[in-house]
Enzyme design. Structure first.
Site, mmCIF file in Angstrom:
data_model
loop_
_atom_site.group_PDB
_atom_site.id
_atom_site.type_symbol
_atom_site.label_atom_id
_atom_site.label_comp_id
_atom_site.label_asym_id
_atom_site.label_seq_id
_atom_site.Cartn_x
_atom_site.Cartn_y
_atom_site.Cartn_z
ATOM 1 N N GLY B 318 0.837 -1.205 0.000
ATOM 2 C CA GLY B 318 0.000 0.000 0.000
ATOM 3 C C GLY B 318 0.867 1.249 0.000
ATOM 4 O O GLY B 318 1.954 1.275 -0.569
ATOM 5 N N SER B 319 0.390 2.248 0.738
ATOM 6 C CA SER B 319 1.061 3.549 0.681
ATOM 7 C C SER B 319 2.461 3.549 1.269
ATOM 8 O O SER B 319 3.234 4.469 1.038
ATOM 9 C CB SER B 319 0.210 4.592 1.397
ATOM 10 O OG SER B 319 -1.033 4.696 0.741
ATOM 11 N N THR B 320 2.799 2.547 2.073
ATOM 12 C CA THR B 320 4.166 2.515 2.599
ATOM 13 C C THR B 320 5.169 2.381 1.454
ATOM 14 O O THR B 320 6.313 2.765 1.571
ATOM 15 C CB THR B 320 4.375 1.344 3.579
ATOM 16 O OG1 THR B 320 4.112 0.121 2.889
ATOM 17 C CG2 THR B 320 3.442 1.450 4.776
ATOM 18 N N PHE B 321 4.682 1.865 0.325
ATOM 19 C CA PHE B 321 5.547 1.689 -0.838
ATOM 20 C C PHE B 321 5.896 3.046 -1.466
ATOM 21 O O PHE B 321 6.881 3.179 -2.178
ATOM 22 C CB PHE B 321 4.836 0.796 -1.864
ATOM 23 C CG PHE B 321 5.705 0.317 -2.990
ATOM 24 C CD1 PHE B 321 6.726 -0.595 -2.765
ATOM 25 C CD2 PHE B 321 5.511 0.783 -4.284
ATOM 26 C CE1 PHE B 321 7.533 -1.042 -3.804
ATOM 27 C CE2 PHE B 321 6.309 0.341 -5.330
ATOM 28 C CZ PHE B 321 7.318 -0.579 -5.087
ATOM 29 N N LYS B 322 5.069 4.057 -1.174
ATOM 30 C CA LYS B 322 5.304 5.380 -1.749
ATOM 31 C C LYS B 322 6.668 5.925 -1.350
ATOM 32 O O LYS B 322 7.243 6.758 -2.046
ATOM 33 C CB LYS B 322 4.196 6.348 -1.300
ATOM 34 C CG LYS B 322 2.857 6.067 -1.968
ATOM 35 C CD LYS B 322 1.759 6.892 -1.346
ATOM 36 C CE LYS B 322 0.408 6.563 -1.978
ATOM 37 N NZ LYS B 322 -0.711 7.113 -1.178
#
Lengths: 387, 619
Positions: B318-322
């Site tokens: 999810g957004s942690t990949f950003k």
């Protein structure tokens, strides 16, 4: 030592010997030799029991004592008496063999002995002696020309084959073979022509495939295992493999008295009976084994010397027959434990624990001794002193 | 008498022949004796020794497993057994009847004992019952005079005193199976157990130790006559873990009934302090032997208690990949830190429409703000500019897409998608739209909680490729050596990019409006910087968007979002990295971030207490 060319006192030429003469002429060095060999046996049985006279060594000593008494007794009896009663003894043995056969059939299994209470009598053991006596008597009166006639050989042949058949039926392959081989030796010594032996040998070889059919399963297995002990190292091959291990690990000087690991830890089967030589070889090494072998050879040498010294054909044949039987005992047993011949139930003479063999062997040596004492007695055709 | 002379001659001649025949046979005997006792003597002597001497194996005690503060996690317990020696009792039945009045003996026990007694030699002890309580032992001992043939014996069995706490890291031991067999003779011992999972498995050889031997003289039926000599062997090495079981306990409690995982690691050394995976299991049950029902329950539980989710659970990041997308963007200069992207709430590519999580959109976003608000449109755009392969490259440098190399078995690699990967794995070409989805950590992308913690650690430690571990010492074969001072390689990422991303993470947790602001740490010196993540596991259709996206609480458990949060702390001098994944837990900021906050406070409190304790001792 025996002196083949001993002086000949005049009285020895006579046909009758006094008791004093007889006792005087007992061959004490032969007695000593037998005692030495038996002594080795006692030591071995003592070691086999883990350093105890019980349960084997003491009983064996008592039997040896009895046996020696029988030996002296037999030796002192006039050899002509033995000759006169040979056929009777033979018939008695045959009857006993048949009886055992019948009892065995009823008892649903192989039974080789008759219980007399104090001893278990094996008729086949008596037959070994009776057959030698009978054949010796038969050939005693025969000339070299007689022996050349095939028809003349028929009765003794039957005399051999009848007990052999009965013993085979028990089944006791070892004894049957010994009976045949001993008889063969007597035929040979009596002068049966060599080509006849060749024919018999050839016929025997040809008969092996047929005989194979009549063998019991356990006997076949023994032969097969002998040919290839590795095929069944924990079953039938176990005995012979462990025996070779025990002997081989003994090395030249052995592991020492009472220190044989194979026998002490029970890896060695039947160490007090048929495989006693193995135990001896393990504890005393090759040196011990060769000494024992030497003693046996010496004893057999005595037998030959006595046979050659006998004036009568009967005495010669009896002495040689008994000696040959003895030789067969010790050869088959030692060859068996060394893996040279298949496992057959033949004890090591004078050493293995077992009553009947000890008594019958000493009885036999008594006859040899009798032949020695009466070596210069001439014997007529039917056992009288005249021809 | 003429014929008598003839016969004499024949007899003498033949006697010589017979004697020579016998001489040959005797010669054969002597030769055979020479062969056996001289030429082959050595071989037979060896065989005789083989016969005589039996080597018995002695099992060394298995090494202990301890946490970083010395709390025992795996120990060896005395296992009291009652054995029966059949030859020492007049009647097996009598003894068993007598014993049955003292301790519980089932019918099947009795049947088994009788069967074994029939099969074995009478001096070989038979196990009557194992795992006796102390009371049962005492009762049996007291009644010993009435129990002929019974012997009480002490064996060792593995015990995990913390039960399901840390079970996934410990693993468990169980009987050796066919495919586990090596040439270690210990494996042949009846009742020998080997490590089947976790630390028990990966350090099994070190824990086993070296077998001892006892050489005994035996007779032909195998009875021991005496012991000749004895070699005690080497006990197994104790293994000290980097884990702090009190923190682990706290984290596990904090996770509660969720199917979740928390990993806390030291960003400099790679020591893993907490590795929680819930729900857990009791490894003692494996040693004792599971019933079929118990096993089925473990295997069929949808929250998979047997899986160590920290290393074997793969989730869309999810957004942690950003964070890695942002790093790649700065590193490849596709956008400057101040350049903004306007977020109207969605973005179109071709005829497909990609939505931001915030329905009305974020407006103008620069990099730091985009991280702070977790703006999807910004990262769609950045990802489009980067292309999937450059994102994949950066993600891999930060530990995603391949096993981290932690010293635990069963670690999974996760997926960092790229053009090559898709062609190889699925045999399909890459679609540009997938790059956008990948830019916000959705789509094919998956990672384990441990990988996310490693990613965060590498971000926080200045871009060093730290590798996590759970054993404090380096274990080579059977020896444990202290680890050398870590000397990690760089990930190949500029300080500028790292600083920017960390600014974004700081804003997430510590600036009002940050997605995890509510889960900030306000204690001085403990501040954390993080990134939330909410990974969607289902597809939201156009129709659902029109009628209103259903709330997580209204969905079945299996369709709810994964809640994620990664963070490091303390902010001024980063030391710890954390990753929290709550499977189907809901939103990252609402569910995962508070857990991370609480655990990080606890971690830092423990460290402060430790330091205080040290200075206290020094005084």
């Amino acid at each position: 030592m025996l002196r083949p060319t001993s002086r000949l006192p005049a009285r020895l030429g006579r046909t009758e010997l006094s008791w004093r003469d007889k006792i005087w002429h007992i061959n004490w060095s032969l007695v000593a030799l037998l005692t030495v060999i038996a002594g080795i046996g006692f030591l071995n049985l003592y070691s086999a029991a883990g350093g105890s006279l019980e349960p084997w060594a003491m009983k064996s000593m008592i039997r040896f004592g009895m046996g020696m008494a029988i030996l002296i007794g037999v030796a002192l009896i006039d050899i002509r008496l033995w000759m006169r009663h040979s056929y009777g003894l033979y018939l008695l043995s045959m009857v006993l063999l048949v009886l055992v056969e019948l009892k065995g059939t009823i008892g649903m299994g192989a039974q080789r002995w008759i219980d007399l209470g104090f001893i278990q009598l094996q008729p086949s053991e008596i037959m070994k002696i009776a057959l030698i006596l009978s054949l010796a008597r038969y050939f005693h009166g025969a000339t070299y020309q007689d022996v050349g006639r095939p028809l003349f050989l028929l009765p003794p042949l039957l005399m051999v084959l009848a007990p052999v058949a009965l013993v085979l039926k028990q089944p006791d392959l070892g004894t049957a073979m010994m009976l045949m081989m001993t008889s063969g030796a007597i035929f040979f010594m009596a002068g049966v022509r060599l080509w006849k032996f060749a024919v018999i040998l050839a016929a025997g070889l040809a008969a092996i495939p047929v005989a194979w059919q009549f063998l019991h399963d356990y006997q076949r297995r023994r032969v097969l295992v002998f040919l290839d002990p590795d095929q069944d190292p924990l079953g039938s091959g176990y005995h012979i493999t462990q025996s070779k291990i025990a002997l081989g690990s003994g090395g030249v000087f052995g592991k020492g008295f009472m220190d044989g690991t194979q026998s002490r830890l029970n890896f060695l089967p039947e160490k007090q009976t048929d495989f006693i030589f193995t135990m001896f070889g393990e504890e005393w090494g090759m040196v011990g084994g060769l000494v024992l072998l030497g003693l046996y050879v010496l004893l057999i040498g005595y037998g030959y010397a006595i046979a050659l010294r006998c004036r009568s054909q009967f005495g010669r044949l009896v002495a040689l027959g008994i000696t040959t039987t003895f030789f067969l005992y010790f050869f088959i047993n030692t060859a068996m434990v060394m893996g040279l011949v298949p496992v057959v139930g033949v004890p090591l003479p004078l050493i293995s624990y077992g009553g009947t063999a000890m008594l019958s062997l000493l009885f036999g040596w008594g006859l040899v001794m009798s032949a020695y004492i009466h070596r210069d007695v001439t014997i007529g055709r039917r056992g009288s002193h005249e021809d | 008498m003429y014929h008598d002379n003839d016969r004499m001659k024949v007899f003498n001649r033949r006697a010589m022949m017979l004697a020579s025949g016998k001489a040959v046979l005797v010669g054969t005997l002597a030769a055979r004796m020479y062969y056996l006792q001289v030429i082959e003597a050595e071989k037979y002597a060896m065989l005789a020794e083989d016969n005589r001497i039996s080597t018995r194996l002695l099992a060394p005690p298995r090494g202990l497993i301890l946490d970083r503060n010395g709390i025992a996690m795996a120990v060896n317990q005395h296992n009291y057994r009652v054995l029966l020696v059949p030859e020492q009792t007049p009647s097996i039945d009598y003894t068993l009847d007598a014993l049955g009045r003292i301790i519980v003996l089932t019918e099947s026990d009795r049947a088994r004992i009788k069967k074994e007694a029939g099969r074995r030699r009478s001096f070989v002890p038979i196990t009557v019952r194992e795992n006796l309580s102390w009371e049962e032992v005492a009762r049996t001992e007291v009644n010993a005079p009435d129990l002929p043939g019974l012997v009480i014996d002490v064996g060792q069995s593995r015990n995990y005193p913390l039960e399901n706490l840390g079970a996934h890291i410990l693993g468990y031991v169980a009987a050796v199976s066919e495919q586990d067999l090596t040439d270690d003779p210990l494996e042949q011992l009846p009742g020998f157990r080997i490590g089947k999972a976790g630390v028990e498995k990966i350090y099994d050889l070190a824990l086993r130790g070296r077998h001892g031997t006892s050489r005994v003289e035996v007779n032909s039926v195998g009875r021991v006559i005496k012991e000749m000599d004895r070699d005690e062997g080497l006990p197994g090495a104790d293994i000290h873990l980097t884990l702090d079981m009190r923190l682990q306990e706290y984290a596990a409690q904090r996770l509660g009934d969720e199917s979740a995982s928390v990993v806390v690691m030291d960003i400099h050394t790679g020591e893993v302090l907490v590795m929680a995976s819930t729900p857990s299991f009791d490894p003692n049950a494996f040693n004792r032997g599971l019933t079929t029902e118990e096993w089925k329950e473990l295997v069929n539980n949808p929250r998979s208690p047997l899986t160590n989710k920290a290393i074997a659970g793969t989730f869309a990041p999810g957004s942690t990949f950003k964070l890695v997308v942002a790093l790649a963007a700065i590193e490849h200069n596709v956008i400057s830190p101040d350049q903004t992207v306007f977020c109207p709430g969605h973005m179109s590519l071709g005829n497909a429409k990609f939505h931001c999580w915030k329905k009305g959109g974020h407006g103008s976003m620069n990099l730091v703000n985009a991280i702070k608000n977790s703006c999807d449109v910004y990262f769609y755009d950045v990802a489009r500019r980067l292309g999937v392969d450059r994102i994949a490259d950066m993600a891999k440098r930060f530990g995603l897409g391949s096993p981290t190399g932690i010293d635990l078995p069963g670690e999974r690699a996760g997926i960092v998608p790229s053009r090559d990967w898709k062609r190889a794995a699925l045999g399909q070409p890459w679609h540009p739209g997938e790059t956008l989805v990948n830019g916000i950590g959705q789509g094919y992308c998956t990672a384990t909680p441990l990988q996310l913690a490693v990613m965060t650690a590498r971000l926080a430690n200045g871009g060093l490729a730290v590798v996590p571990h759970v054993a404090r010492e380096r274990i080579i074969d059977k020896r444990a050596e202290p680890r050398s001072k870590p000397d990690w390689e760089g990930c190949g990422c500029s300080a500028k990019a790292l600083t920017l991303v960390r600014q974004g993470m700081f804003a997430v947790s510590n600036e009002p409006g940050g997605t995890a602001f509510r889960a900030r740490i306000s204690q001085d010196g403990m501040w954390l910087s993080g990134k939330t993540g909410t990974a969607q596991v289902r597809r939201i259709t156009m129709r659902e968007r029109e009628t209103g996206v259903r709330k997580n609480e209204d969905l079945p458990w299996k369709e709810r979002d994964h809640a994620l949060f990664v963070a490091y702390a303390p902010e001024e001098a980063p030391r710890y990295a954390i990753a929290v994944v709550v499977e189907h837990g809901g939103g990252g900021s609402a569910v995962a971030a508070p857990i991370a906050r609480d655990v990080m406070i606890e971690v830092q409190k423990r460290e402060r207490a430790r330091l205080a304790g040290l200075s206290g001792e020094a005084r």
